[in-house]
Design a protein around this motif. Sequence first.
Motif, short mmCIF file in Angstrom:
data_model
loop_
_atom_site.label_atom_id
_atom_site.label_comp_id
_atom_site.label_asym_id
_atom_site.label_seq_id
_atom_site.Cartn_x
_atom_site.Cartn_y
_atom_site.Cartn_z
N GLU A 44 0.83 -1.21 0.00
CA GLU A 44 0.00 0.00 0.00
C GLU A 44 0.87 1.26 0.00
N ASN A 45 1.96 1.24 0.76
CA ASN A 45 2.83 2.42 0.80
C ASN A 45 3.61 2.59 -0.50
N ARG A 46 3.97 1.48 -1.14
CA ARG A 46 4.69 1.58 -2.42
C ARG A 46 3.81 2.13 -3.52
N ALA A 47 2.52 1.90 -3.43
CA ALA A 47 1.60 2.39 -4.46
C ALA A 47 1.43 3.90 -4.39
N ALA A 48 1.85 4.52 -3.29
CA ALA A 48 1.67 5.97 -3.13
C ALA A 48 2.59 6.76 -4.06
N GLY A 49 3.67 6.17 -4.53
CA GLY A 49 4.59 6.87 -5.42
C GLY A 49 5.55 7.74 -4.64
#
Length: 92
Positions: free
Chosen positions: A44-49
């Motif tokens: 989820e945190n990696r998807a934030a960019g």
Amino acid sequence: MAPSRWIRPEVFPLFASVGVAVGICGMQLLRNITTNPDVRVTKENRAAGVLDNFKEGEKYAEHGLRKYVRKRTPQIMPSLNGFFSDPDLPTN
């Protein structure tokens, strides 16, 4: 090959120094994984960019050790260095 060949008192300082180095590396790895704002472990945190979180980055960069060292002189033994380099001290 007997175990006494490798476990000698002469190699204990080597074991200690390697152990300290591995401990420092492990501590830094744990610090980066848990508190570095640029490292994102969960999906989820990696998807934030890319985030512009300057306050969190400043908090990470200005840790306690850096704040402590900033107020000190950049010498290992300042009194000993002053003793040998100060021309005002009388010699016997």
